[in-house]
Design a protein around this motif. Structure first.
Motif, PDB file in Angstrom:
ATOM      1  N   GLN A   1     -16.060  -2.890  -2.544  1.00 18.45           N
ATOM      2  CA  GLN A   1     -15.579  -3.923  -1.634  1.00 18.45           C
ATOM      3  C   GLN A   1     -15.394  -3.371  -0.231  1.00 18.45           C
ATOM      4  O   GLN A   1     -15.824  -3.971   0.750  1.00 18.45           O
TER       5      GLN A   1
ATOM      6  N   THR B   1      -4.360  -4.847   4.133  1.00 17.44           N
ATOM      7  CA  THR B   1      -4.452  -6.216   4.632  1.00 17.44           C
ATOM      8  C   THR B   1      -3.504  -6.419   5.806  1.00 17.44           C
ATOM      9  O   THR B   1      -2.850  -5.481   6.249  1.00 17.44           O
TER      10      THR B   1
ATOM     11  N   ARG C   1      -3.892  -2.432  -1.341  1.00 18.18           N
ATOM     12  CA  ARG C   1      -4.675  -3.324  -0.492  1.00 18.18           C
ATOM     13  C   ARG C   1      -4.327  -3.077   0.974  1.00 18.18           C
ATOM     14  O   ARG C   1      -3.153  -3.028   1.323  1.00 18.18           O
TER      15      ARG C   1
ATOM     16  N   THR D   1      -8.110   2.299  -2.897  1.00 16.11           N
ATOM     17  CA  THR D   1      -7.934   1.112  -2.057  1.00 16.11           C
ATOM     18  C   THR D   1      -8.848   0.032  -2.608  1.00 16.11           C
ATOM     19  O   THR D   1     -10.072   0.152  -2.552  1.00 16.11           O
ATOM     20  N   GLU D   2      -8.247  -1.003  -3.149  1.00 17.13           N
ATOM     21  CA  GLU D   2      -9.035  -2.020  -3.854  1.00 17.13           C
ATOM     22  C   GLU D   2      -9.550  -3.140  -2.964  1.00 17.13           C
ATOM     23  O   GLU D   2     -10.486  -3.840  -3.335  1.00 17.13           O
ATOM     24  N   PHE D   3      -8.959  -3.305  -1.775  1.00 18.27           N
ATOM     25  CA  PHE D   3      -9.356  -4.412  -0.909  1.00 18.27           C
ATOM     26  C   PHE D   3      -9.005  -4.093   0.530  1.00 18.27           C
ATOM     27  O   PHE D   3      -7.982  -3.480   0.806  1.00 18.27           O
ATOM     28  N   ILE D   4      -9.871  -4.532   1.461  1.00 19.33           N
ATOM     29  CA  ILE D   4      -9.595  -4.392   2.882  1.00 19.33           C
ATOM     30  C   ILE D   4     -10.027  -5.683   3.569  1.00 19.33           C
ATOM     31  O   ILE D   4     -11.045  -6.273   3.215  1.00 19.33           O
ATOM     32  N   ASP D   5      -9.223  -6.133   4.539  1.00 18.37           N
ATOM     33  CA  ASP D   5      -9.590  -7.318   5.315  1.00 18.37           C
ATOM     34  C   ASP D   5      -9.746  -6.926   6.778  1.00 18.37           C
ATOM     35  O   ASP D   5      -9.734  -5.742   7.122  1.00 18.37           O
TER      36      ASP D   5
ATOM     37  N   MET E   1       0.837  -1.169   0.000  1.00 20.26           N
ATOM     38  CA  MET E   1       0.000   0.000   0.000  1.00 20.26           C
ATOM     39  C   MET E   1       0.885   1.237   0.000  1.00 20.26           C
ATOM     40  O   MET E   1       1.836   1.318   0.763  1.00 20.26           O
TER      41      MET E   1
END
Length: 110
Positions: free
Chosen positions: A83, A21, A19, A50-54, A1
């Motif tokens: 997402q 994560t 991402r 930001t394409e993805f977060i967990d 990131m």
């Protein structure tokens, strides 16, 4: 990131790209902490890239919010994609960390 910052009046905007994560949550928290320690307590996270977060990323967002509020400021999010919004909604964190459509909207009222 990758995290870059810019000024928007008295608010610091952090552009978060990539991402959020388990592997990037710690440097993300450290970046927020560095700004707050440096005297910036009004932060807007621009999550449009930001394409993805967990779950670790969510923890980092909440930790940043808590730290900003402890310092007398606030942390807001803007431009989150589908997402990220879905994860915030599923966890009910959208009630605590209300998403804004744009950076300008997030900066309003400060």
């Amino acid at each position: 990131m990758q995290i870059t910052d810019s000024a928007h009046g008295e608010v610091t905007v952090l552009q978060c790209e990539g991402r959020l994560t388990m592997t990037t949550a710690r440097p993300f928290r450290e970046a927020i902490e560095a700004r707050i320690t440096g005297g910036t307590t009004r932060l807007v996270l621009d999550l449009s890239a930001t394409e993805f977060i967990d779950s670790s990323g969510l923890g980092a967002l909440i930790a940043g919010l808590k730290r900003a509020r402890q310092a007398g400021g606030d942390l807001r999010i803007a431009g989150a994609g589908t997402q990220v919004l879905t994860v915030l909604n599923l966890t009910n964190l959208d009630r605590v960390l209300r998403p804004h459509d744009s950076v300008e909207e997030a900066c309003d009222g400060w």
